[in-house]
Scaffold this motif. Structure first.
Motif, PDB file in Angstrom:
ATOM      1  N   VAL A 507      13.964  35.889  15.844  1.00 52.16           N
ATOM      2  CA  VAL A 507      15.099  34.984  16.069  1.00 52.16           C
ATOM      3  C   VAL A 507      16.031  35.512  17.157  1.00 52.16           C
ATOM      4  CG1 VAL A 507      17.077  33.843  14.999  1.00 52.16           C
ATOM      5  CG2 VAL A 507      14.956  34.143  13.701  1.00 52.16           C
ATOM      6  N   ASP A 508      16.430  36.803  17.043  1.00 55.89           N
ATOM      7  CA  ASP A 508      17.399  37.358  17.994  1.00 55.89           C
ATOM      8  C   ASP A 508      16.742  38.078  19.161  1.00 55.89           C
ATOM      9  OD1 ASP A 508      19.435  36.370  16.466  1.00 55.89           O
ATOM     10  OD2 ASP A 508      19.824  38.242  15.389  1.00 55.89           O
ATOM     11  N   GLY A 509      15.449  38.376  19.031  1.00 58.40           N
ATOM     12  CA  GLY A 509      14.773  39.087  20.120  1.00 58.40           C
ATOM     13  C   GLY A 509      15.305  40.491  20.333  1.00 58.40           C
ATOM     14  N   ASP A 510      15.731  41.140  19.273  1.00 56.61           N
ATOM     15  CA  ASP A 510      16.324  42.472  19.370  1.00 56.61           C
ATOM     16  C   ASP A 510      15.368  43.492  18.755  1.00 56.61           C
ATOM     17  OD1 ASP A 510      17.857  44.804  19.183  1.00 56.61           O
ATOM     18  OD2 ASP A 510      19.727  43.673  18.962  1.00 56.61           O
ATOM     19  N   PHE A 511      14.584  44.147  19.606  1.00 59.21           N
ATOM     20  CA  PHE A 511      13.591  45.099  19.113  1.00 59.21           C
ATOM     21  C   PHE A 511      14.244  46.350  18.537  1.00 59.21           C
ATOM     22  CE2 PHE A 511      10.619  42.394  21.095  1.00 59.21           C
ATOM     23  CZ  PHE A 511       9.350  42.750  20.667  1.00 59.21           C
ATOM     24  N   ALA A 512      15.360  46.755  19.104  1.00 53.09           N
ATOM     25  CA  ALA A 512      16.010  47.975  18.609  1.00 53.09           C
ATOM     26  C   ALA A 512      16.490  47.789  17.172  1.00 53.09           C
ATOM     27  CB  ALA A 512      17.183  48.345  19.522  1.00 53.09           C
ATOM     28  N   LYS A 513      17.184  46.670  16.890  1.00 54.90           N
ATOM     29  CA  LYS A 513      17.644  46.407  15.518  1.00 54.90           C
ATOM     30  C   LYS A 513      16.457  46.181  14.588  1.00 54.90           C
ATOM     31  CE  LYS A 513      22.286  44.547  16.285  1.00 54.90           C
ATOM     32  NZ  LYS A 513      23.182  43.370  16.097  1.00 54.90           N
ATOM     33  N   SER A 514      15.431  45.534  15.095  1.00 49.99           N
ATOM     34  CA  SER A 514      14.237  45.290  14.282  1.00 49.99           C
ATOM     35  C   SER A 514      13.615  46.618  13.844  1.00 49.99           C
ATOM     36  CB  SER A 514      13.222  44.471  15.079  1.00 49.99           C
ATOM     37  OG  SER A 514      12.039  44.288  14.349  1.00 49.99           O
ATOM     38  N   ARG A 515      13.552  47.557  14.780  1.00 49.56           N
ATOM     39  CA  ARG A 515      12.995  48.879  14.444  1.00 49.56           C
ATOM     40  C   ARG A 515      13.835  49.558  13.366  1.00 49.56           C
ATOM     41  NH1 ARG A 515      14.336  54.033  16.357  1.00 49.56           N
ATOM     42  NH2 ARG A 515      12.665  55.570  16.019  1.00 49.56           N
ATOM     43  N   GLN A 516      15.152  49.453  13.482  1.00 44.79           N
ATOM     44  CA  GLN A 516      16.030  50.067  12.484  1.00 44.79           C
ATOM     45  C   GLN A 516      15.825  49.455  11.100  1.00 44.79           C
ATOM     46  OE1 GLN A 516      20.007  49.629  14.016  1.00 44.79           O
ATOM     47  NE2 GLN A 516      19.628  50.912  15.813  1.00 44.79           N
ATOM     48  N   GLU A 517      15.710  48.126  11.056  1.00 44.62           N
ATOM     49  CA  GLU A 517      15.497  47.446   9.770  1.00 44.62           C
ATOM     50  C   GLU A 517      14.161  47.851   9.163  1.00 44.62           C
ATOM     51  OE1 GLU A 517      17.369  45.817   7.900  1.00 44.62           O
ATOM     52  OE2 GLU A 517      18.967  44.884   9.058  1.00 44.62           O
ATOM     53  N   ALA A 518      13.123  47.947   9.993  1.00 48.44           N
ATOM     54  CA  ALA A 518      11.800  48.326   9.483  1.00 48.44           C
ATOM     55  C   ALA A 518      11.823  49.743   8.930  1.00 48.44           C
ATOM     56  CB  ALA A 518      10.758  48.193  10.590  1.00 48.44           C
ATOM     57  N   ALA A 519      12.474  50.663   9.638  1.00 46.98           N
ATOM     58  CA  ALA A 519      12.564  52.055   9.165  1.00 46.98           C
ATOM     59  C   ALA A 519      13.343  52.128   7.853  1.00 46.98           C
ATOM     60  CB  ALA A 519      13.239  52.916  10.236  1.00 46.98           C
ATOM     61  N   HIS A 520      14.418  51.330   7.747  1.00 46.70           N
ATOM     62  CA  HIS A 520      15.204  51.310   6.518  1.00 46.70           C
ATOM     63  C   HIS A 520      14.374  50.751   5.357  1.00 46.70           C
ATOM     64  CE1 HIS A 520      18.589  51.344   3.927  1.00 46.70           C
ATOM     65  NE2 HIS A 520      18.915  50.051   4.020  1.00 46.70           N
ATOM     66  N   ALA A 521      13.593  49.709   5.632  1.00 46.93           N
ATOM     67  CA  ALA A 521      12.739  49.116   4.597  1.00 46.93           C
ATOM     68  C   ALA A 521      11.711  50.128   4.107  1.00 46.93           C
ATOM     69  CB  ALA A 521      12.043  47.873   5.144  1.00 46.93           C
ATOM     70  N   ALA A 522      11.118  50.892   5.031  1.00 52.45           N
ATOM     71  CA  ALA A 522      10.132  51.910   4.633  1.00 52.45           C
ATOM     72  C   ALA A 522      10.770  52.977   3.754  1.00 52.45           C
ATOM     73  CB  ALA A 522       9.519  52.544   5.882  1.00 52.45           C
ATOM     74  N   GLU A 523      11.987  53.382   4.110  1.00 56.05           N
ATOM     75  CA  GLU A 523      12.698  54.386   3.324  1.00 56.05           C
ATOM     76  C   GLU A 523      13.015  53.865   1.918  1.00 56.05           C
ATOM     77  OE1 GLU A 523      17.105  56.491   3.303  1.00 56.05           O
ATOM     78  OE2 GLU A 523      16.349  55.590   5.161  1.00 56.05           O
ATOM     79  N   LEU A 524      13.508  52.631   1.805  1.00 53.63           N
ATOM     80  CA  LEU A 524      13.817  52.034   0.507  1.00 53.63           C
ATOM     81  C   LEU A 524      12.556  51.900  -0.349  1.00 53.63           C
ATOM     82  CD1 LEU A 524      16.282  49.245   1.688  1.00 53.63           C
ATOM     83  CD2 LEU A 524      16.855  51.116   0.126  1.00 53.63           C
ATOM     84  N   ALA A 525      11.472  51.459   0.276  1.00 56.44           N
ATOM     85  CA  ALA A 525      10.225  51.277  -0.472  1.00 56.44           C
ATOM     86  C   ALA A 525       9.706  52.608  -1.002  1.00 56.44           C
ATOM     87  CB  ALA A 525       9.179  50.618   0.427  1.00 56.44           C
ATOM     88  N   ALA A 526       9.797  53.649  -0.192  1.00 59.45           N
ATOM     89  CA  ALA A 526       9.353  54.974  -0.642  1.00 59.45           C
ATOM     90  C   ALA A 526      10.203  55.447  -1.824  1.00 59.45           C
ATOM     91  CB  ALA A 526       9.448  55.967   0.518  1.00 59.45           C
ATOM     92  N   ARG A 527      11.504  55.179  -1.739  1.00 59.50           N
ATOM     93  CA  ARG A 527      12.399  55.572  -2.827  1.00 59.50           C
ATOM     94  C   ARG A 527      12.081  54.791  -4.100  1.00 59.50           C
ATOM     95  NH1 ARG A 527      18.371  54.086  -2.021  1.00 59.50           N
ATOM     96  NH2 ARG A 527      17.808  54.637   0.124  1.00 59.50           N
ATOM     97  N   GLY A 528      11.692  53.536  -3.954  1.00 62.78           N
ATOM     98  CA  GLY A 528      11.404  52.711  -5.119  1.00 62.78           C
ATOM     99  C   GLY A 528       9.963  52.789  -5.588  1.00 62.78           C
ATOM    100  N   GLY A 529       9.119  53.574  -4.892  1.00 61.60           N
ATOM    101  CA  GLY A 529       7.727  53.729  -5.301  1.00 61.60           C
ATOM    102  C   GLY A 529       6.854  52.525  -4.977  1.00 61.60           C
ATOM    103  N   ASP A 530       7.252  51.736  -3.984  1.00 65.13           N
ATOM    104  CA  ASP A 530       6.477  50.553  -3.588  1.00 65.13           C
ATOM    105  C   ASP A 530       5.678  50.902  -2.332  1.00 65.13           C
ATOM    106  OD1 ASP A 530       5.433  48.134  -2.831  1.00 65.13           O
ATOM    107  OD2 ASP A 530       7.341  47.049  -2.792  1.00 65.13           O
ATOM    108  N   ARG A 531       4.471  51.422  -2.542  1.00 68.98           N
ATOM    109  CA  ARG A 531       3.655  51.898  -1.422  1.00 68.98           C
ATOM    110  C   ARG A 531       3.238  50.752  -0.502  1.00 68.98           C
ATOM    111  NH1 ARG A 531       2.933  55.773   2.213  1.00 68.98           N
ATOM    112  NH2 ARG A 531       0.737  56.125   2.762  1.00 68.98           N
ATOM    113  N   ARG A 532       2.959  49.592  -1.062  1.00 66.10           N
ATOM    114  CA  ARG A 532       2.520  48.482  -0.227  1.00 66.10           C
ATOM    115  C   ARG A 532       3.591  48.106   0.797  1.00 66.10           C
ATOM    116  NH1 ARG A 532       2.606  43.136   0.792  1.00 66.10           N
ATOM    117  NH2 ARG A 532       0.592  42.111   1.185  1.00 66.10           N
ATOM    118  N   THR A 533       4.826  47.904   0.326  1.00 70.87           N
ATOM    119  CA  THR A 533       5.902  47.527   1.240  1.00 70.87           C
ATOM    120  C   THR A 533       6.196  48.650   2.223  1.00 70.87           C
ATOM    121  OG1 THR A 533       6.851  46.090  -0.450  1.00 70.87           O
ATOM    122  CG2 THR A 533       8.283  46.719   1.367  1.00 70.87           C
ATOM    123  N   GLU A 534       6.090  49.904   1.768  1.00 68.53           N
ATOM    124  CA  GLU A 534       6.307  51.041   2.662  1.00 68.53           C
ATOM    125  C   GLU A 534       5.300  51.010   3.822  1.00 68.53           C
ATOM    126  OE1 GLU A 534       6.420  55.962   2.618  1.00 68.53           O
ATOM    127  OE2 GLU A 534       5.646  54.838   0.879  1.00 68.53           O
TER     128      GLU A 534
END
Length: 936
Positions: A507-534
């Protein structure tokens, strides 16, 4: 099969309403334009009358006389009736020109006065029809339009055939339609001229049925319902419309697994034959209609002891199709099966399903019949259905799994565990996998109306977001709600932030923010034990880093590939294996990339992952295109586009790639159309990611078409979009070389060099060898435009050699072509031999046509400024000097376009600028200027 009069296709005259028949419509139109005749043939309801009326309306304006007749079965025994329809209104107009005997015979036949017959007045009548048509043709072209030729009375058919065979060069055309239900159409050609083109109208594809239903206003039908309509109608447009109307008017939809309701209007078409069956044979056929793949063995197991004799009776009546090599029983038309099932009482249908629930050998089929035999909540039935859904999922049939899951939810008690909504959400996720986004969205929205548990609500919201596809801007309002539902649960928040990562880039075409969101999602998933989402988040993070040219990309890919792996993620189109493929492709490792994407495509097909299959087939086409295998790439791209349109998934991306393939190895006009379609689609979706790629494809197609000005406009916008998104890797869209070449063609070598210098910095940093070679090819054109011929030729030869070693066949051929154009001082054909050989090897037909034009234009120095044009021409841009110099040589605009590989329109625009800068009015003044210079 008899179709009642009120079931004629609705009158439509304009050709834009001939849905799904564009190709054959064009074929018939061209035949008529050549003065030929056309016979349309096919089964009842297939759309013959619609096409006939449209063709007749289109040709009426250029035809002096249009004669029409439309026969019916009830009138087919009346002699000369069709002849009266055709000639009744024109007889007075030509009667004075007919010999008395012919006039008397024809008037008697048309009016019914007298005792005219073919036996008594045969020759006079035959000659009268022929003379009437010739007399009308003497005043202008004649078009004879005859619908339902099969019901033409035999006398009229005989007379028309006699005349048609003897009209010769008279401007008389015939446009006829005839119903052929499995019979040959050849005998109907006897009523048509010898040069008649027979055009068969076949069944619609699923996509065409969907388009027809949408056009007629049945827009609320899901893709799965449209698929069922296509299957039940057999692709017959009339039947499909009636089924769509019945569904739209019905207050309730059929349960999953049940056949569609058949309206009374269509039941009447087949019930007359069903009534001829014995009661026992009818019950046997009902069992066959309820089975997924009925065989005689299945019928016996379901208690039909005389199945052989009863199915033989049905086959004799034309209700079953016979095939000695095929063990499964097949109805002559799917509508017969549907009508038979719809006519049966509910109690009788349940009894049939009860019998089949034990007779069927497949556990999935047994569970389906068990559900259709049950009448209310039943935990045992629900559990059997859930098990069958899991089995279907494992077999790679997610659409079947979704259907079974909905049945399981229907039979799950409200207080059951798992509950009905949990099973509905699993069905929705299966529907997403199967490419049935609208069904999935509907299920999730229904669950959200009553769900209170945060996990269920977030899971439902994820389905809604996934169902939006690339149009994530349409679900922007969802994100605040789903974040609130997720609370502080890291597992749920990981799901949300993964989708937010997609939203930022699409939508916004912002790769830098997209990368940050993806890294945050991976960190949250690892903390919650959700390997698939990680794993999914890491894969997406690595993809954004690759496109950004971020140095962490290889390390992130390795993290995403670490064990333990999730089998669904491993072959997902947004998984780690996909990220690795993208890295291989952009790193010029083409053989390894092809191996990787081929394996992913095979696995996606095995698992029934439709969305992944769409993406992987497109990316395999992209890989083949980079190899320079244009024919193979074109076939794959067209298949990917067909699948995308059938499923409604990835249409913009598939159209974009199909455009590139068409421009390289197919039809350039189609390439332009597809690229514009892809760009429009991306604009509507608000998809910045694919908009830039679609515009890059459009710019390439415009360059191949010779419209350098348009190519520059499109590719400049790509540059702006990628700069805004933060994309710095030139291997992503590979458009920079095309823009530089187009800039040189329009006389802007300075801007071209600046683009090359900027792009080269990134390509060197990321070690993009093929991009560097393409940039050298483009830079050679800049040098040639500045008169540095020897340096340009050396640079082109080097670029060609490097591209050949890297395996980029088409890019290698383009370098050879540019080199040939610079060496054009010698014999032109010899200079272009190498380029032609390489383009032929690639099956790059549009480029081969450019070589042919270059050879036909003769020796030229198309890429350099012609000699001896100093003085007044020095103030012109490079392209302007080239065009002016060729005008001085006496070249026409078309010849200039051929030599410079630009469009005639570009030549005209360039000349306008030359006139303005030189203060002259026409090309004659340019020639005078040249003459004056030669005499001084």
């Amino acid at each position: 099969m008899t179709v009642r009069r009120d079931f004629k296709e609705p009158a439509r005259c304009r050709p834009d309403l001939v849905i799904g028949r564009e190709e054959l419509y064009s074929e018939a139109r061209e035949q008529l334009a050549r003065g030929g005749s056309v016979l349309l043939h096919g089964p009842a309801g297939i759309g013959k009358s619609t096409v006939l009326r449209a063709l007749a309306a289109e040709n009426a304006g250029t035809t002096g006389t249009v004669l029409r007749c439309s026969a019916t079965e009830s009138e087919s025994h009346l002699p000369f009736l069709a002849l009266a329809d055709l000639f009744g209104l024109v007889l007075d107009k030509v009667s004075a020109r007919l010999p008395a005997a012919q006039h008397t015979a024809l008037e008697s036949a048309l009016t019914g006065r007298g005792e005219s017959s073919l036996q008594r007045d045969g020759l006079a009548l035959r000659l009268a029809v022929l003379s009437t048509l010739r007399a009308l043709a003497a005043e202008g072209p004649v078009l004879v339009v005859a619908d339902d030729l099969q019901w033409l009375d035999s006398a009229s058919a005989e007379l028309l055939g006699f005349a048609a065979r003897r009209l010769g060069d008279s401007p008389v055309r015939m446009l006829c339609a005839v119903r052929t239900d499995g019979e040959e159409y050849d005998r109907h050609l006897r009523a048509c001229p010898p040069d008649t083109l027979a055009v068969r109208l076949g069944p619609f594809s699923r996509t065409q049925v969907s388009a027809l239903l949408d056009h007629r206003g049945y827009t609320g039908l899901s893709r799965s319902t449209a698929r069922d309509i296509h299957r039940t109608s057999g692709g017959n447009p009339l039947f499909a419309l009636e089924l769509g109307r019945a569904l739209a008017e019905s207050p309730t939809r059929p349960r999953p697994g049940e056949p569609l309701p058949v309206p009374t209007s269509l039941r009447a078409l087949v019930l007359s034959r069903l009534e001829m069956l014995s009661d026992e044979a009818r019950r046997t056929l009902l069992v066959a209609s309820a089975g997924a793949r009925p065989t005689l063995a299945l019928l016996h197991a379901a208690g039909r002891d005389n199945a052989e004799a009863e199915t033989a009776q049905a086959a004799a009546l034309g209700l079953l199709a016979t095939d000695s090599e095929e063990p499964a029983l097949r109805f002559a038309h799917p509508l017969i099966s549907a009508a038979l099932y719809a006519e049966a009482p509910a109690r009788e249908r349940r009894a049939v399903h009860t019998a089949l629930s034990t007779a069927a050998s497949d556990p999935i089929e047994r569970a389906r019949h068990l559900a259709l035999a049950a009448t209310g909540p039943d935990p045992e039935v629900a559990a059997r259905l859930a098990e069958a859904a899991a089995l279907a999922r494992d077999r790679g049939a997610p659409s079947v799994a979704a259907s079974l899951g909905l049945l399981a939810a229907r039979h799950t008690p409200a207080d059951g565990g798992p509950g009905p909504d949990e099973r509905r959400l699993q069905a929705a996720e299966d529907a997403i996998t199967a490419g049935e986004a609208d069904l999935a969205r509907d299920i999730a929205r229904e669950v959200l109306t009553r769900a209170t548990v945060p996990a269920e609500r977030v899971r439902a919201w994820m389905v809604v977001i996934e169902a939006a596809g690339q149009a994530l801007g349409e679900v922007d309002a969802v994100f605040p709600q789903v974040l609130a539902d997720a609370g502080d649960d890291p597992r749920l928040l990981a799901l949300v932030h993964y989708q937010l990562a997609w939203r930022e880039v699409v939508v916004d075409g912002d790769f830098a923010k997209s990368r940050q969101e993806a890294a945050h999602a991976a960190e949250l998933a690892a903390r919650g034990g959700d390997r698939r989402t990680e794993l999914m988040a890491l894969a997406f993070q690595s993809s954004t880093e690759t496109l950004m040219g971020h140095p962490d990309a290889p390390a992130t890919i390795q993290r995403a590939l670490q064990e333990p792996q999730d089998p669904d993620v491993a072959c997902h189109h947004n998984g780690a294996a996909m990220a690795r493929f993208r890295w291989l492709l952009m790193s010029d490792q083409l053989p390894e990339a092809r191996t990787a994407i081929t394996a992913l495509l095979r696995e996606a097909r095995r698992r029934g992952m439709v969305e992944s299959e769409v993406h992987f087939s497109r990316l395999l086409a992209d890989t083949e295109l980079r190899f320079g295998h244009c024919g193979r790439a074109l076939d794959l791209a067209r298949e990917s586009l067909r699948l995308a349109r059938d499923s409604g998934i990835g249409e913009s991306a598939s159209a974009m790639l199909a455009s590139l393939a068409e421009a390289s190895g197919g039809d350039v006009e189609r390439a332009l159309t597809l690229a514009r379609e892809a760009a429009d689609h991306a604009e509507v979706d608000g998809d910045q990611l694919y908009l830039s790629l679609a515009l890059a494809a459009l710019g390439y197609a415009q360059l191949v078409a010779g419209d350098a000005q348009a190519a520059v406009r499109s590719l400049r916008r790509v540059r702006e979009l990628e700069q805004g998104m933060g994309v710095s890797d030139p291997a992503r869209g590979r458009w920079q070389g095309d823009l530089a070449e187009a800039l040189v063609r329009i006389g802007e070598p300075g801007e071209a060099q600046e683009l090359i210098d900027v792009t080269r910095v990134h390509a060197l940093r990321l070690n993009r060898a093929s991009v560097l070679a393409v940039l050298d090819r483009a830079e050679a054109l800049v040098r040639a435009a500045r008169g540095e011929r020897q340096a340009a030729q050396a640079q082109l030869a080097s670029a060609q050699e490097r591209l050949a070693k890297l395996g980029y066949g088409l890019e290698e051929a383009r370098a050879a072509f540019a080199l040939a154009r610079l060496r054009g001082r010698g014999p032109a054909p010899a200079a272009y031999d190498e380029a032609a050989r390489l383009f032929r090897r690639c099956r790059a037909l549009p480029w081969l046509r450019q070589v042919d034009r270059a050879v036909a234009a003769g020796p030229t120095e198309a890429e350099t400024v012609p000699a001896a044009t100093p003085g007044a021409l020095d103030g012109l841009a490079t392209m302007e000097r080239q065009v002016a110099a060729l005008v001085m040589e006496g070249a026409t605009n078309r010849e200039i376009a051929g030599r410079l590989f630009i469009s005639v329109k570009t030549v005209e625009a360039t000349l306008t600028r030359v006139y303005r800068k030189l203060g002259i009015r026409s090309r004659v003044d340019i020639v005078r200027l040249a003459a004056g210079r030669r005499t001084t």
